[in-house]
Scaffold this motif. Structure first.
Motif, PDB file in Angstrom:
ATOM      1  N   UNK A  57     -10.548   7.135  -2.041  1.00 15.79           N
ATOM      2  CA  UNK A  57      -9.972   6.409  -2.227  1.00 15.79           C
ATOM      3  C   UNK A  57     -11.310   5.267  -3.218  1.00 15.79           C
ATOM      4  N   UNK A  58     -10.804   4.670  -4.352  1.00 13.75           N
ATOM      5  CA  UNK A  58     -11.490   3.394  -4.875  1.00 13.75           C
ATOM      6  C   UNK A  58     -12.342   2.868  -3.582  1.00 13.75           C
ATOM      7  N   UNK A  59     -11.789   2.080  -3.228  1.00 12.28           N
ATOM      8  CA  UNK A  59     -12.744   1.765  -1.745  1.00 12.28           C
ATOM      9  C   UNK A  59     -11.776   2.282  -0.795  1.00 12.28           C
ATOM     10  N   UNK A  60     -12.342   3.361   0.290  1.00 13.25           N
ATOM     11  CA  UNK A  60     -12.263   3.753   1.243  1.00 13.25           C
ATOM     12  C   UNK A  60     -11.978   2.446   2.440  1.00 13.25           C
ATOM     13  N   UNK A  61     -12.360   1.799   2.157  1.00 11.86           N
ATOM     14  CA  UNK A  61     -12.930   0.387   3.929  1.00 11.86           C
ATOM     15  C   UNK A  61     -11.062  -0.946   3.450  1.00 11.86           C
ATOM     16  N   UNK A  62     -10.908  -0.381   2.123  1.00 15.04           N
ATOM     17  CA  UNK A  62      -9.985  -0.794   2.253  1.00 15.04           C
ATOM     18  C   UNK A  62      -8.759  -1.828   3.160  1.00 15.04           C
ATOM     19  N   UNK A  63      -8.448  -0.788   3.713  1.00 17.68           N
ATOM     20  CA  UNK A  63      -7.325  -1.037   4.883  1.00 17.68           C
ATOM     21  C   UNK A  63      -8.533  -1.766   5.922  1.00 17.68           C
ATOM     22  N   UNK A  64      -9.862  -1.657   5.906  1.00 18.54           N
ATOM     23  CA  UNK A  64      -9.887  -2.493   7.630  1.00 18.54           C
ATOM     24  C   UNK A  64     -10.532  -3.851   6.876  1.00 18.54           C
ATOM     25  N   UNK A  65     -10.808  -4.065   5.796  1.00 23.47           N
ATOM     26  CA  UNK A  65     -10.906  -5.123   4.685  1.00 23.47           C
ATOM     27  C   UNK A  65      -9.734  -6.488   4.526  1.00 23.47           C
ATOM     28  N   UNK A  66      -8.697  -5.310   4.172  1.00 24.19           N
ATOM     29  CA  UNK A  66      -7.652  -6.260   4.171  1.00 24.19           C
ATOM     30  C   UNK A  66      -7.301  -6.450   5.829  1.00 24.19           C
ATOM     31  N   UNK A  67      -7.525  -5.455   7.092  1.00 19.91           N
ATOM     32  CA  UNK A  67      -7.198  -6.396   8.295  1.00 19.91           C
ATOM     33  C   UNK A  67      -8.305  -7.492   8.891  1.00 19.91           C
ATOM     34  N   UNK A  68      -9.842  -7.479   7.866  1.00 14.47           N
ATOM     35  CA  UNK A  68     -10.939  -8.146   9.094  1.00 14.47           C
ATOM     36  C   UNK A  68     -11.317  -7.388   9.376  1.00 14.47           C
ATOM     37  N   UNK A  69     -11.152  -5.735   9.939  1.00 14.32           N
ATOM     38  CA  UNK A  69     -12.133  -4.836  11.239  1.00 14.32           C
ATOM     39  C   UNK A  69     -13.161  -4.690  10.440  1.00 14.32           C
ATOM     40  N   UNK A  70     -14.172  -5.020  11.515  1.00 12.80           N
ATOM     41  CA  UNK A  70     -15.336  -4.692  11.773  1.00 12.80           C
ATOM     42  C   UNK A  70     -15.731  -2.841  11.331  1.00 12.80           C
ATOM     43  N   UNK A  71     -15.705  -2.208  10.962  1.00 13.89           N
ATOM     44  CA  UNK A  71     -15.804  -1.092  10.765  1.00 13.89           C
ATOM     45  C   UNK A  71     -16.765  -0.528  11.712  1.00 13.89           C
ATOM     46  N   UNK A  72     -17.483  -1.066  12.548  1.00 15.63           N
ATOM     47  CA  UNK A  72     -18.718  -0.651  13.536  1.00 15.63           C
ATOM     48  C   UNK A  72     -17.715  -0.924  14.642  1.00 15.63           C
ATOM     49  N   UNK A  73     -16.853  -0.909  14.917  1.00 18.78           N
ATOM     50  CA  UNK A  73     -16.182  -0.773  15.886  1.00 18.78           C
ATOM     51  C   UNK A  73     -14.504  -0.248  15.843  1.00 18.78           C
ATOM     52  N   UNK A  74     -14.443   0.359  15.088  1.00 18.23           N
ATOM     53  CA  UNK A  74     -13.903   1.740  14.632  1.00 18.23           C
ATOM     54  C   UNK A  74     -13.687   3.232  15.398  1.00 18.23           C
ATOM     55  N   UNK A  75     -13.017   3.586  15.976  1.00 16.61           N
ATOM     56  CA  UNK A  75     -12.726   4.762  16.281  1.00 16.61           C
ATOM     57  C   UNK A  75     -11.856   5.959  16.192  1.00 16.61           C
ATOM     58  N   UNK A  76     -11.933   7.522  15.545  1.00 18.42           N
ATOM     59  CA  UNK A  76     -10.699   7.767  15.186  1.00 18.42           C
ATOM     60  C   UNK A  76     -10.163   8.030  16.546  1.00 18.42           C
ATOM     61  N   UNK A  77      -8.754   7.965  16.234  1.00 15.73           N
ATOM     62  CA  UNK A  77      -7.845   7.902  17.580  1.00 15.73           C
ATOM     63  C   UNK A  77      -6.937   9.365  16.687  1.00 15.73           C
ATOM     64  N   UNK A  78      -6.262   9.526  16.231  1.00 15.25           N
ATOM     65  CA  UNK A  78      -5.545  10.844  15.635  1.00 15.25           C
ATOM     66  C   UNK A  78      -5.631  10.371  13.964  1.00 15.25           C
ATOM     67  N   UNK A  79      -4.861  12.026  13.635  1.00 16.30           N
ATOM     68  CA  UNK A  79      -4.777  12.714  12.417  1.00 16.30           C
ATOM     69  C   UNK A  79      -4.006  13.447  12.449  1.00 16.30           C
ATOM     70  N   UNK A  80      -3.061  13.528  11.619  1.00 15.51           N
ATOM     71  CA  UNK A  80      -1.792  14.003  11.685  1.00 15.51           C
ATOM     72  C   UNK A  80      -0.951  14.772  10.456  1.00 15.51           C
ATOM     73  N   UNK A  81      -0.738  15.640  10.000  1.00 18.59           N
ATOM     74  CA  UNK A  81       0.116  15.976   8.511  1.00 18.59           C
ATOM     75  C   UNK A  81       0.958  16.882   9.117  1.00 18.59           C
TER      76      UNK A  81
END
Length: 153
Positions: A65-89
């Motif tokens: 994505x042009x800004x892969x951090x968009x979702x975190x920036x929009x929600x005010x989330x510090x990326x260092x505190x993010x863990x991958x939980x699940x991925x579904x297709x």
């Protein structure tokens, strides 16, 4: 932790052209031994118009994505505190090298567990070919650690 008013928010859609070289590199990196994913001749012999996209490669393309951090920036989330939980297709049809794919992500849920110590961010991305045909629906769950609660540091 989260402002639930963001549930339903659409993120910026984007397009990615699928490159043969990247598909070959992904097949090698993931230990794919089926030549249909790395050899154009084998792919065509199997009835494909080109190299098919391996199942989890769409997740890699989503990160373009042009800004892969968009979702975190929009929600005010510090990326260092993010863990991958699940991925579904959920797959609708194959996509191939040379295709241009359109990604349309949106936030579908925000919730907390452990008395706010963990926040869960859920977004879904609809992937379509340039002709509008659906390729897949991706669902991502990320866990956000709240450092002020529950002793999670």
């Amino acid at each position: 932790m989260f402002d639930t008013r963001y549930i339903g928010t659409e993120l910026k859609p984007f397009c990615v052209q699928v490159e043969r070289g990247r598909l070959r590199a992904f097949a090698i990196a993931t230990g794919q031994d089926d030549l249909v994913y790395s050899d154009e001749t084998a792919a065509r012999a199997a009835g494909h118009p080109s190299l098919p996209i391996p199942p989890t490669f769409l997740f890699c393309l989503e990160m373009e994505a042009p800004n892969p951090m968009e979702v975190y920036e929009r929600l005010g989330i510090e990326y260092a505190r993010v863990l991958h939980g699940e991925q579904h297709f959920t797959y609708h049809r194959l996509a191939f090298a040379g295709d241009t794919l359109r990604f349309k992500p949106r936030i579908v849920d925000l919730y907390e567990k452990r008395e706010g110590a963990l926040g869960f961010l859920v977004w879904e991305t609809r992937v379509k070919r340039s002709d509008g045909a659906p390729v897949a629906d991706l669902r991502t769950v990320m866990v956000v650690r709240n450092p002020t609660l529950g002793g999670l540091r």
